[in-house]
Motif scaffolding. Structure first.
Motif, PDB file in Angstrom:
ATOM      1  N   PHE A 190     -71.887 -58.399 -44.556  1.00 10.16           N
ATOM      2  CA  PHE A 190     -71.624 -56.988 -44.823  1.00 10.16           C
ATOM      3  C   PHE A 190     -70.122 -56.729 -44.893  1.00 10.16           C
ATOM      4  CE2 PHE A 190     -75.964 -56.714 -43.448  1.00 10.16           C
ATOM      5  CZ  PHE A 190     -76.481 -55.569 -44.033  1.00 10.16           C
ATOM      6  N   VAL A 191     -69.743 -55.892 -45.860  1.00 10.89           N
ATOM      7  CA  VAL A 191     -68.382 -55.369 -45.933  1.00 10.89           C
ATOM      8  C   VAL A 191     -68.489 -53.847 -45.987  1.00 10.89           C
ATOM      9  CG1 VAL A 191     -66.235 -55.272 -47.233  1.00 10.89           C
ATOM     10  CG2 VAL A 191     -67.550 -57.411 -47.159  1.00 10.89           C
ATOM     11  N   PHE A 192     -67.900 -53.171 -44.992  1.00 10.17           N
ATOM     12  CA  PHE A 192     -67.942 -51.719 -44.911  1.00 10.17           C
ATOM     13  C   PHE A 192     -66.591 -51.145 -45.331  1.00 10.17           C
ATOM     14  CE2 PHE A 192     -70.891 -53.379 -41.778  1.00 10.17           C
ATOM     15  CZ  PHE A 192     -72.014 -52.597 -41.949  1.00 10.17           C
ATOM     16  N   ALA A 193     -66.640 -50.000 -45.992  1.00  6.51           N
ATOM     17  CA  ALA A 193     -65.417 -49.265 -46.333  1.00  6.51           C
ATOM     18  C   ALA A 193     -65.661 -47.794 -46.067  1.00  6.51           C
ATOM     19  CB  ALA A 193     -65.041 -49.488 -47.796  1.00  6.51           C
ATOM     20  N   GLY A 194     -64.802 -47.180 -45.261  1.00  4.77           N
ATOM     21  CA  GLY A 194     -64.979 -45.774 -44.924  1.00  4.77           C
ATOM     22  C   GLY A 194     -63.727 -45.188 -44.331  1.00  4.77           C
ATOM     23  N   LYS A 195     -63.803 -43.894 -43.999  1.00  4.31           N
ATOM     24  CA  LYS A 195     -62.648 -43.229 -43.400  1.00  4.31           C
ATOM     25  C   LYS A 195     -62.408 -43.707 -41.979  1.00  4.31           C
ATOM     26  CE  LYS A 195     -63.341 -38.942 -46.041  1.00  4.31           C
ATOM     27  NZ  LYS A 195     -63.614 -37.489 -45.933  1.00  4.31           N
TER      28      LYS A 195
END
Length: 881
Positions: A190-195
């Motif tokens: 998994f690769v997450f991208a968020g604030k």
């Protein structure tokens, strides 16, 4: 107080213009029919109706389009490659517009992705609950012949062996939610991208910052689209440094430079005057000097939360004729962005418009238009509704929050059906909770009962039995009180699936008993509708029988014609309070037999009139209608009429309604030769334990029923009551294997039926009853801290404190202050509490000269009862400077 009776015709007329989004969804062992006017109809799936799930061809390729010309990001790319190579979770985080999405798009085409045999999946997780993300992952790797929502356990089994790269953009998940999602697909990367940061103490985290100065300057020069002089390049370097290398802001400022009236040195002065963040200044500059058409488009997009809006809808809401030309200009100025579903606003622009522009008129226009779109002919398709899901949710939420509940009704059911059919069940649940609260505030009991039914049906198919029972009982009780017979029938049917299975249900081969289904063969929407229309016909016959009974008084004191309710083909115990006044039946004896005063002709069989005050009895082996007639004191004809029986044939395991429990005659002592012992199979104990209603008004009573079969004679049966998990006297009460008990709990009470079988472990079943207070909250001593808010002596003061004391036996759910000035719309604010007192400090609206602040306070308890204070006026004056 008179209660308005909502008829079946009213309900059908109210919903006939809604979008026809219907179908069926398989969940666990259930099939839920979507699109019925009264809510979902749940059935137990037959073997041939269970979904056929097949894996999609691998490797799955759900990558976004490639991002070309990515500047810098070498460190981030290297970190991602290292994390993927070592099998570690990776989380990128940073402010909006910093370039996280561009980074993920680049990563999707990195050569290391070839190492994943099941492919690459990119998902936008913006505002998507984590359980809906799980459904999206399942749909990425599997397909089924019907809509299918796997349970948590099933989803884990489907995903546990998948080895894929999962890229989640805008994934602002809580770390606990992240852990749960990772456990569902343990072999995926998994690769997450968020604030915000989505990981705690696990994997690799990396903050995405602005571009280096050289790359930021190169991006600015490229975006301006013309050669810059050496002096301009120096100024551009200062400008991008002030913007902290923020890519989106750099592109927006470059668009300003393309306009003749924006010089570089002027922009530097304006951007650097903001001490915290330059983004609001840039957004404000971009919005200056926009044409009326551009302003209309921006207002229309802001009215739907800035979410992607299809050009057709955008043209209708904005009322701009030259839409294509206007959109091209706004896209070039970085004020609008293109998406796969239409056109949207950048986050900083959307935030600035929401804070500075008056959008009420535009939101009302969007709400009105979208309601017309969903109800016009031909109705929009499922894909069209899903494409506008975000704007529908945003507009719906605004309408509910700002008192436009009636205008939101056309949006609710099509959107609700679309969410069900596509497995977005957490979003569906959030929608239902919002609708339920709004209906309570609006006093719309019909819509509130519908929401209760849907919440309960969702809980039912997900295996949350206590929750399902609580909400479905509420829906049924309210629909019965409103006279909504069609809705009550559907709620009653779903509630019947929570009962224990009938005894020896395998003996029933006619497909109508023991399978928890609306009868009629294969579960389809058309079958459900046929059953409901059959029920309408049955009700017409029942009403005719009441008229017949009034004109022809009964000849026997045991004849009863109660209010009709739904019976066969949907047979379950009635959900009515047990203290309802009923006719008294004579006590039957072993020698008593029914007689008729008519001797010249056969007795007239009354029409099929269900008896709400009769009790359910599970037919046992050896029972006959004649024997049950003798033991209950009611003729065979009356029993058949009450149960819609056309023959004398009854089968073990079916439910039959009787006026009283059968009294078994005392057997005569006769000598019977003992049979030769033979080896037989040990019978399996069968236990049923249920109640008339699990929710009842405080101070009233209900009945518990139990029936224990296939146990030795030495078996002991005990009934106990356990409020708050502690026994009360008597701790144990021995009861008969078949019986009933009236109980009148004053608090939430769990009743425990314990069966002690010799030489085996004990068997237990429980029922929890929930008494509720049907009285609304009591409000006392509401007031403000001043009688008149004047600034003649305290110039500048513009706050006022409201307070109230609220008491309710059920507990307080919310206390809300409603206020407005003049002809403005009502606004609300949630009041905080200190013990029993609720209070709120309001910044009174600043209006010239003098105005009247109109206000009242509304309280709602935990079971939905509401009460409010009268509207009161508060004069407000201000200093004029």
């Amino acid at each position: 107080m008179a209660v308005h009776q909502i008829t079946t015709a009213d309900r059908i007329t109210a919903n006939i213009s809604e979008a026809d989004i219907s179908g069926q969804v398989a969940v666990g062992k259930y099939i839920i029919m979507v699109g019925d006017v009264s809510g979902g109809v749940v059935n137990i799936a037959l073997p041939e109706e269970k979904p056929v799930v097949t894996p999609r061809p691998t490797p799955v390729d759900l990558r976004p389009r490639r991002f070309r010309g990515l500047l810098d990001r070498k460190d981030e790319t290297q970190t991602a490659q290292q994390a993927i190579a070592t099998g570690q979770i990776l989380s990128f985080y940073g402010v909006t517009g910093i370039g996280k999405t561009s980074l993920l798009r680049q990563m999707a085409y990195d050569p290391v992705t070839a190492d994943f045999p099941d492919g690459v999946v990119y998902l936008s997780a913006r505002d998507v609950p984590v359980r809906d993300l799980l459904q999206a992952l399942f749909d990425a790797f599997y397909e089924s012949d019907i809509h299918y929502v796997p349970t948590e356990t099933a989803a884990r089994n489907y995903l546990r062996d998948k080895r894929a790269l999962i890229l989640l953009d805008d994934a602002n998940l809580h770390p606990d939610e992240t852990d749960w999602l990772l456990d569902m697909a343990p072999n995926c990367e998994f690769v997450f991208a968020g604030k915000e940061l989505s990981l705690w103490g696990e994997g690799i985290t990396r903050q995405v910052r602005g571009l280096p100065l050289a790359d930021a300057t190169a991006l600015f020069v490229q975006a301006v689209g013309r050669p810059l002089s050496n002096e301009e390049i120096k100024l551009a370097t200062q400008l991008v440094a002030a913007l902290k290398g923020h890519p989106l802001s750099i592109l927006q400022v470059a668009a300003l430079v393309q306009e003749d009236d924006h010089q570089l040195h002027t922009l530097i002065q304006q951007v650097t005057q903001e001490e915290t963040s330059p983004q609001p200044v840039v957004a404000s500059l971009l919005l200056t000097n926009r044409t009326p058409e551009e302003q209309q488009v921006l207002a229309a997009l802001s009215a739907v939360g800035g979410h992607p809006l299809h050009p057709t809808h955008l043209a209708a809401i904005s009322r701009v004729t030259n839409l294509t030309e206007t959109l091209n200009e706004l896209v070039q100025r970085q004020l609008v962005i293109r998406t796969t579903n239409g056109f949207a606003l950048p986050d900083d622009v959307a935030m600035h418009l929401a804070q500075t522009w008056q959008l009420t008129r535009w939101r009302e226009q969007a709400l009105r238009y979208l309601g017309q779109w969903l109800t016009e002919q031909p109705h929009p398709s499922l894909l069209e509704i899903l494409g506008q899901k975000e704007i529908l949710l945003d507009v719906l939420q605004w309408g509910v929050k700002n008192g436009r509940f009636a205008q939101t009704l056309p949006l609710i059911r099509p959107l609700e059906s679309a969410l069900q059919l596509t497995g977005q069940w957490e979003t569906w649940n959030n929608l239902l909770q919002m609708v339920e609260k709004a209906a309570a505030i609006a006093g719309d009991q019909v819509m509130r009962a519908w929401a209760w039914h849907e919440i309960g049906s969702r809980a039912l198919v997900l295996g949350q039995k206590n929750e399902a029972r609580r909400w479905l009982v509420r829906a049924l009780r309210t629909r019965q009180a409103l006279g909504d017979q069609l809705g009550a029938a559907v709620s009653r049917h779903n509630l019947s699936l929570l009962l224990p299975p009938p005894i020896n249900s395998h003996d029933n081969n006619n497909g109508q008993g023991g399978n928890g289904r609306v009868p009629g063969g294969k579960t389809t929407i058309s079958t459900s509708v046929k059953v409901l229309w059959s029920f309408i016909a049955l009700m017409a016959l029942a009403l005719a029988s009441i008229v017949w009974a009034e004109q022809n008084p009964p000849l026997s004191p045991t004849s009863i014609v109660p209010a009709p309710t739904l019976t066969n083909p949907v047979i379950i115990p009635p959900i009515t309070p047990s203290n309802t006044t009923t006719a008294t039946l004579p006590s039957p004896t072993s020698t008593q037999s029914p007689t008729s005063t008519h001797t010249s002709s056969a007795p007239t069989v009354p029409p099929c009139v269900p008896r709400t005050n009769w009790v359910p009895y599970v037919i046992r082996r050896g029972d006959t209608l004649a024997a049950l007639s003798r033991t209950t004191g009611v003729s065979v004809a009356v029993i058949k009429a009450a149960n819609c029986q056309t023959t004398d044939l009854i089968k073990a395991g079916e439910i039959l309604y009787l006026p009283v429990w059968p009294v078994t005659p005392t057997p005569t002592l006769t000598h019977t030769p003992s049979p030769t012992p033979t080896e037989t199979a040990v019978p399996v104990p069968v236990i049923e334990f249920w109640a008339d209603s699990v929710e009842l008004p405080l101070g009233s009573c209900t009945k518990l029923y139990w029936q224990v079969e296939n146990v030795p004679e030495e078996t002991a049966v005990y009934l106990r009551a356990k409020p708050n998990h502690s026994d009360i006297a008597p701790a144990e009460t021995a009861v008969r294997p078949i019986g009933q008990q009236e109980v009148c709990p004053s608090t939430t009470t769990t009743y425990l039926l314990t069966i002690l079988i010799p030489n085996t472990d004990s068997i237990q079943q429980t029922i929890t009853l929930f008494p509720y207070d049907d009285q609304p909250p009591q409000l006392f001593e509401w007031h403000t801290d001043v009688d008149i808010l004047t600034t003649s002596s305290e110039c500048g003061k513009n706050t006022v404190t409201f307070s109230v004391i609220v008491i309710d036996n059920n507990g307080i759910a919310s206390v809300t202050l409603w206020y407005k000035t003049g002809e403005s719309t009502w606004q609300s604010a949630t009041m905080r509490n200190t013990q029993e007192e609720y209070w709120f400090t309001l910044n009174a609206p600043i209006i010239k000269d003098h105005t009247i602040l109109i206000w009242y306070i509304e309280a709602m308890d935990l079971v939905g009862n509401t009460n409010r204070t009268p509207e009161e006026n508060l004069p407000v004056e201000y200093c004029l400077r």
